[in-house]
Design a protein around this motif. Structure first.
Motif, PDB file in Angstrom:
ATOM      1  N   ARG A  32       7.772  12.198   3.678  1.00 13.78           N
ATOM      2  CA  ARG A  32       6.466  11.711   4.555  1.00 13.78           C
ATOM      3  C   ARG A  32       5.507  11.445   2.984  1.00 13.78           C
ATOM      4  O   ARG A  32       5.651  11.553   2.379  1.00 13.78           O
ATOM      5  CB  ARG A  32       5.529  12.883   5.292  1.00 13.78           C
ATOM      6  CG  ARG A  32       7.112  13.487   6.250  1.00 13.78           C
ATOM      7  CD  ARG A  32       6.324  15.094   6.901  1.00 13.78           C
ATOM      8  NE  ARG A  32       5.175  14.555   7.652  1.00 13.78           N
ATOM      9  CZ  ARG A  32       4.893  14.103   8.857  1.00 13.78           C
ATOM     10  NH1 ARG A  32       6.312  15.120  10.226  1.00 13.78           N
ATOM     11  NH2 ARG A  32       4.208  14.572   9.836  1.00 13.78           N
ATOM     12  N   VAL A  33       4.720  10.086   3.735  1.00 10.36           N
ATOM     13  CA  VAL A  33       4.122   9.129   2.406  1.00 10.36           C
ATOM     14  C   VAL A  33       2.165   9.701   3.453  1.00 10.36           C
ATOM     15  O   VAL A  33       2.414   9.062   4.385  1.00 10.36           O
ATOM     16  CB  VAL A  33       4.603   8.555   2.172  1.00 10.36           C
ATOM     17  CG1 VAL A  33       3.696   7.390   1.705  1.00 10.36           C
ATOM     18  CG2 VAL A  33       5.960   8.291   1.912  1.00 10.36           C
ATOM     19  N   MET A  34       2.056   9.847   2.507  1.00 18.01           N
ATOM     20  CA  MET A  34       0.271   9.194   2.913  1.00 18.01           C
ATOM     21  C   MET A  34      -0.017   8.527   3.010  1.00 18.01           C
ATOM     22  O   MET A  34       0.584   6.895   2.271  1.00 18.01           O
ATOM     23  CB  MET A  34      -0.726  10.396   2.002  1.00 18.01           C
ATOM     24  CG  MET A  34      -0.265  12.191   2.008  1.00 18.01           C
ATOM     25  SD  MET A  34      -0.992  12.664   3.074  1.00 18.01           S
ATOM     26  CE  MET A  34      -2.635  12.499   3.524  1.00 18.01           C
TER      27      MET A  34
ATOM     28  N   LYS B  10       0.637  -1.218  -0.391  1.00 20.38           N
ATOM     29  CA  LYS B  10       0.180  -0.704  -0.080  1.00 20.38           C
ATOM     30  C   LYS B  10       0.807   1.516  -0.100  1.00 20.38           C
ATOM     31  O   LYS B  10       0.432   1.932  -0.025  1.00 20.38           O
ATOM     32  CB  LYS B  10      -1.182  -0.324   0.707  1.00 20.38           C
ATOM     33  CG  LYS B  10      -2.130  -1.194   1.058  1.00 20.38           C
ATOM     34  CD  LYS B  10      -3.084  -0.103   2.586  1.00 20.38           C
ATOM     35  CE  LYS B  10      -4.713  -1.210   1.547  1.00 20.38           C
ATOM     36  NZ  LYS B  10      -5.890   0.347   2.333  1.00 20.38           N
ATOM     37  N   ILE B  11       1.686   0.757   0.331  1.00 20.96           N
ATOM     38  CA  ILE B  11       2.971   2.442   0.657  1.00 20.96           C
ATOM     39  C   ILE B  11       4.208   2.479  -0.441  1.00 20.96           C
ATOM     40  O   ILE B  11       4.195   2.989  -0.524  1.00 20.96           O
ATOM     41  CB  ILE B  11       3.313   2.568   2.357  1.00 20.96           C
ATOM     42  CG1 ILE B  11       2.626   2.790   3.116  1.00 20.96           C
ATOM     43  CG2 ILE B  11       4.141   3.618   2.451  1.00 20.96           C
ATOM     44  CD1 ILE B  11       2.055   2.930   4.176  1.00 20.96           C
ATOM     45  N   GLY B  12       4.669   1.239  -1.089  1.00 22.19           N
ATOM     46  CA  GLY B  12       5.804   0.997  -1.841  1.00 22.19           C
ATOM     47  C   GLY B  12       7.592   1.772  -1.256  1.00 22.19           C
ATOM     48  O   GLY B  12       7.850   1.940  -1.302  1.00 22.19           O
ATOM     49  N   LEU B  13       7.316   0.833   0.356  1.00 24.14           N
ATOM     50  CA  LEU B  13       8.675   1.172   1.189  1.00 24.14           C
ATOM     51  C   LEU B  13       9.243   0.254   0.643  1.00 24.14           C
ATOM     52  O   LEU B  13       9.232  -1.383   0.315  1.00 24.14           O
ATOM     53  CB  LEU B  13       8.361   0.802   2.036  1.00 24.14           C
ATOM     54  CG  LEU B  13       7.316   1.391   2.929  1.00 24.14           C
ATOM     55  CD1 LEU B  13       6.942   1.636   4.460  1.00 24.14           C
ATOM     56  CD2 LEU B  13       7.686   3.453   3.220  1.00 24.14           C
ATOM     57  N   ARG B  14      10.855   0.422   0.899  1.00 27.86           N
ATOM     58  CA  ARG B  14      11.622  -0.375  -0.101  1.00 27.86           C
ATOM     59  C   ARG B  14      11.838  -1.559   1.977  1.00 27.86           C
ATOM     60  O   ARG B  14      11.119  -1.250   3.066  1.00 27.86           O
ATOM     61  CB  ARG B  14      13.128   0.065   0.153  1.00 27.86           C
ATOM     62  CG  ARG B  14      13.064   1.322  -0.605  1.00 27.86           C
ATOM     63  CD  ARG B  14      14.966   1.760  -0.633  1.00 27.86           C
ATOM     64  NE  ARG B  14      14.855   3.010  -2.137  1.00 27.86           N
ATOM     65  CZ  ARG B  14      14.393   4.106  -1.573  1.00 27.86           C
ATOM     66  NH1 ARG B  14      14.401   4.507  -1.002  1.00 27.86           N
ATOM     67  NH2 ARG B  14      15.273   5.018  -3.010  1.00 27.86           N
ATOM     68  N   TYR B  15      12.254  -2.775   1.920  1.00 26.84           N
ATOM     69  CA  TYR B  15      11.937  -3.785   2.419  1.00 26.84           C
ATOM     70  C   TYR B  15      12.799  -2.712   3.896  1.00 26.84           C
ATOM     71  O   TYR B  15      12.039  -3.132   5.275  1.00 26.84           O
ATOM     72  CB  TYR B  15      12.632  -4.243   1.909  1.00 26.84           C
ATOM     73  CG  TYR B  15      13.274  -6.041   3.180  1.00 26.84           C
ATOM     74  CD1 TYR B  15      11.933  -6.668   3.866  1.00 26.84           C
ATOM     75  CD2 TYR B  15      14.562  -6.511   3.526  1.00 26.84           C
ATOM     76  CE1 TYR B  15      11.843  -7.448   4.503  1.00 26.84           C
ATOM     77  CE2 TYR B  15      14.304  -7.865   4.142  1.00 26.84           C
ATOM     78  CZ  TYR B  15      13.657  -8.167   4.941  1.00 26.84           C
ATOM     79  OH  TYR B  15      13.711  -9.333   5.874  1.00 26.84           O
ATOM     80  N   ALA B  16      14.095  -2.197   3.619  1.00 25.63           N
ATOM     81  CA  ALA B  16      15.073  -2.142   4.921  1.00 25.63           C
ATOM     82  C   ALA B  16      13.995  -1.477   5.186  1.00 25.63           C
ATOM     83  O   ALA B  16      14.515  -0.679   6.803  1.00 25.63           O
ATOM     84  CB  ALA B  16      15.901  -1.409   4.246  1.00 25.63           C
ATOM     85  N   GLU B  17      13.372   0.130   4.764  1.00 31.66           N
ATOM     86  CA  GLU B  17      12.669   1.517   5.278  1.00 31.66           C
ATOM     87  C   GLU B  17      11.424   1.085   6.329  1.00 31.66           C
ATOM     88  O   GLU B  17      11.429   1.271   7.273  1.00 31.66           O
ATOM     89  CB  GLU B  17      12.212   1.803   4.039  1.00 31.66           C
ATOM     90  CG  GLU B  17      13.095   2.774   3.827  1.00 31.66           C
ATOM     91  CD  GLU B  17      13.196   3.649   2.296  1.00 31.66           C
ATOM     92  OE1 GLU B  17      13.486   4.175   1.852  1.00 31.66           O
ATOM     93  OE2 GLU B  17      11.515   3.130   1.853  1.00 31.66           O
ATOM     94  N   ALA B  18      11.309  -0.172   5.480  1.00 28.65           N
ATOM     95  CA  ALA B  18       9.696  -0.559   7.060  1.00 28.65           C
ATOM     96  C   ALA B  18      10.439  -1.494   7.464  1.00 28.65           C
ATOM     97  O   ALA B  18       8.891  -1.546   8.627  1.00 28.65           O
ATOM     98  CB  ALA B  18       8.811  -2.342   5.625  1.00 28.65           C
ATOM     99  N   LEU B  19      11.527  -2.541   8.054  1.00 27.69           N
ATOM    100  CA  LEU B  19      11.542  -2.983   9.004  1.00 27.69           C
ATOM    101  C   LEU B  19      11.862  -1.921  10.320  1.00 27.69           C
ATOM    102  O   LEU B  19      11.837  -2.180  11.800  1.00 27.69           O
ATOM    103  CB  LEU B  19      13.292  -3.470   8.644  1.00 27.69           C
ATOM    104  CG  LEU B  19      13.013  -5.441   8.044  1.00 27.69           C
ATOM    105  CD1 LEU B  19      14.097  -5.446   7.372  1.00 27.69           C
ATOM    106  CD2 LEU B  19      11.715  -6.108   8.044  1.00 27.69           C
TER     107      LEU B  19
ATOM    108  N   GLU C 229       0.275  10.159   7.997  1.00 26.18           N
ATOM    109  CA  GLU C 229       0.775  10.490   7.134  1.00 26.18           C
ATOM    110  C   GLU C 229       2.243   9.594   7.886  1.00 26.18           C
ATOM    111  O   GLU C 229       1.724   9.180   9.106  1.00 26.18           O
ATOM    112  CB  GLU C 229       1.792  11.610   7.450  1.00 26.18           C
ATOM    113  CG  GLU C 229       1.251  12.388   6.135  1.00 26.18           C
ATOM    114  CD  GLU C 229       2.046  13.508   6.349  1.00 26.18           C
ATOM    115  OE1 GLU C 229       1.636  14.500   5.705  1.00 26.18           O
ATOM    116  OE2 GLU C 229       2.876  13.972   7.711  1.00 26.18           O
ATOM    117  N   LEU C 230       2.971   8.944   7.257  1.00 27.12           N
ATOM    118  CA  LEU C 230       3.976   8.287   7.697  1.00 27.12           C
ATOM    119  C   LEU C 230       5.649   8.689   7.620  1.00 27.12           C
ATOM    120  O   LEU C 230       5.467   9.196   6.492  1.00 27.12           O
ATOM    121  CB  LEU C 230       3.560   6.617   6.876  1.00 27.12           C
ATOM    122  CG  LEU C 230       5.116   5.399   7.223  1.00 27.12           C
ATOM    123  CD1 LEU C 230       4.087   4.862   8.703  1.00 27.12           C
ATOM    124  CD2 LEU C 230       4.639   4.018   6.684  1.00 27.12           C
TER     125      LEU C 230
END
Length: 344
Positions: A229-231, A180-189, A202-203
């Motif tokens: 910052r991502v909606m 849903k947000i398109g984060l990189r793997y390391a960013e989400a971790l 926002e994230l």
């Protein structure tokens, strides 16, 4: 009356000859020092290793440094006896050709770029007479059949229906978040409860997780543009507000304390779900591609997608998703022709 002008007597031929000889020697001596070079005879791989240590260590991210070190190891393997004074266009092209015999074009291009950075410095420092990388030909093996990089909207919906979204944090929630947000793997971790701004929906992405090391830990994002910052949609915001309410503010949401995580773990889960859903198998990074592709197909601007993904510029986005952009251009062409036809 004739006036006689007093002047010095002309110099003798011998005197002029001595002066010319002295000036010639000074000229030769000056030109000798001007043309004297410091062309190096050091082994090329040794120079490259020293260059990495001098310019790259403690200046770039560890994962980027590892790429330079990998190129160094290949250099030792392919050209262990190549000296700097032997490095010309022909020997450099032969080195690239040797590497290209077992690698694809894009990989060879990366190899070339990593070497070229050091070689250009060597030319500037007077260690090489000329730049041997000028007008080289980048070869390489034919690309192997690529795995599917992204899903279409229908396939993504089929995948998400396979998720078991319980009241506890799990890798299934991780999959949903990345999709849903398109984060990189390391960013989400690296996400913590403090990174969720529920009032603004926002994230906050300002760090990544060093999952490749045994100790783990936070590290900077890929580049400055990755700090963003991502909606997020209201449904996802409400779901995570409930999920993380018992966690401390700066505790990692997905990485268990003191435990190492592997991207192979999440990719195996994804593979199982994709197979069960009857769709192409993709990786966790493929969910990021899927997110961007769907946004572009929904006519979200390239600039907005680039900002959401944390790309440093729109060129990166355009190059990565050129297949989508061409598809959209074809649709736009059809719209233009239909509009023009109505004018007649």
């Amino acid at each position: 009356m004739i006036l006689m002008h007093h002047c010095r007597s002309p110099p003798s031929f011998q005197s002029l000859n001595k002066q010319c000889s002295s000036l010639h020697q000074k000229s030769l001596k000056g030109s000798f020092f001007m043309s004297k070079k410091r062309f190096s005879k050091k082994l090329f791989y040794k120079y490259y290793r020293q260059w990495i240590s001098l310019y790259k260590e403690n200046a770039i991210r560890r994962i980027t440094l590892e790429k330079y070190q990998l190129v160094y190891r290949k250099l030792v393997e392919l050209a262990p006896d190549l000296h700097m004074d032997e490095l010309d266009r022909q020997t450099y092209q032969a080195l690239l050709n040797k590497y290209a015999a077992t690698h694809e074009h894009k990989t060879v291009l990366d190899f070339h770029h990593h070497l070229k950075a050091a070689i250009v410095d060597a030319v500037d420092d007077g260690l090489l007479e000329a730049d041997p990388t000028r007008r080289v030909t980048i070869k390489g093996r034919k690309p192997s059949k690529k795995k599917t990089k992204y899903l279409n909207l229908f396939e993504l919906q089929s995948l998400l229906r396979q998720l078991n979204l319980t009241d506890e944090i799990s890798w299934d929630w991780f999959i949903l978040l990345v999709a849903k947000i398109g984060l990189r793997y390391a960013e989400a971790l690296a996400l913590t409860p403090a990174d969720f701004d529920f009032e603004k929906q926002e994230l906050i992405i300002n760090k990544s997780w060093d999952y490749k090391s045994k100790t783990g830990g936070y590290q900077p994002t890929k580049n400055e543009s990755s700090n963003r910052r991502v909606m997020i949609d209201w449904q996802l915001a409400n779901q995570f507000k409930t999920l993380i309410q018992k966690k401390s503010l700066h505790e990692t949401i997905f990485v268990p304390h003191g435990k190492r995580v592997y991207n192979s773990t999440i990719n195996k889960i994804l593979e199982r779900y994709c197979t069960r859903a009857g769709i192409p198998v993709i990786s966790i990074h493929g969910l990021r591609h899927t997110h961007a592709s769907i946004l572009l197909l929904e006519n979200v601007s390239v600039a907005s997608v680039a900002k959401r993904l944390g790309h440093s510029n729109t060129t990166t986005t355009q190059q990565t998703y050129i297949h989508i952009i061409r598809e959209l251009e074809n649709k736009d062409t059809d719209k233009v022709l239909q509009s023009l036809a109505k004018l007649s």
